[in-house]
Motif scaffolding. Structure first.
Motif: not given
Length: 147
Positions: A98, A101-103
């Motif tokens: 996570i 991919t996101e932050y």
């Protein structure tokens, strides 16, 4: 109303695909045949020594005696280790995925190190890491025992 007709036939036969698919099938059958020979050899030569006591017995009497030792503690220990490590590793892996991919910024040095480590783990068989760890721990224990 104009309805287009689709044809699922190929106009030209793809010989390269046919050949390499067949080669893959032959390789698969060879691997399965080798596995069958190995398992057959184990069953034929080791079947007489196999018993229920061997599966359910422990090592309380004599761990190095073939007649007295069993594999139940090893099976329980391996199962417990897999369950325990799964409980610790899955959350860390999900959180890392996570984050990546996101932050994470793709140009960050920290992100590049994590991505490199993940690619390395994905590209190298686990037995190589196991052998490296065994060699590293053996050398470190020898160095520590010398001091």
């Amino acid at each position: 109303m104009n309805v287009a007709r689709f044809s699922f036939r190929r106009t030209k036969f793809d010989w390269a695909s046919f050949f390499f698919s067949g080669l893959t099938g032959v390789a698969t059958w060879m691997i399965l045949a080798i596995l069958a020979v190995i398992l057959g050899n184990i069953i034929l030569n080791g079947g007489a020594q196999f018993s229920w006591r061997f599966l359910t017995g422990g090592t309380e009497r004599d761990m190095f005696s073939v007649q007295n030792a069993g594999v139940l503690p090893m099976i329980v220990g391996t199962t417990a280790r897999v369950i325990l490590m799964t409980m610790f590793v899955v959350p860390v892996g999900v959180i890392t995925a996570i984050y990546l991919t996101e932050y994470a910024h793709s140009t960050s040095m920290f992100t590049r190190i994590i991505r490199g480590a993940v690619n390395n783990l994905a590209g190298v068989p686990s037995i190589v890491f196991g052998l490296f760890g065994l060699g590293f721990l053996s050398i470190m224990s020898a160095v520590i025992s010398i001091r």
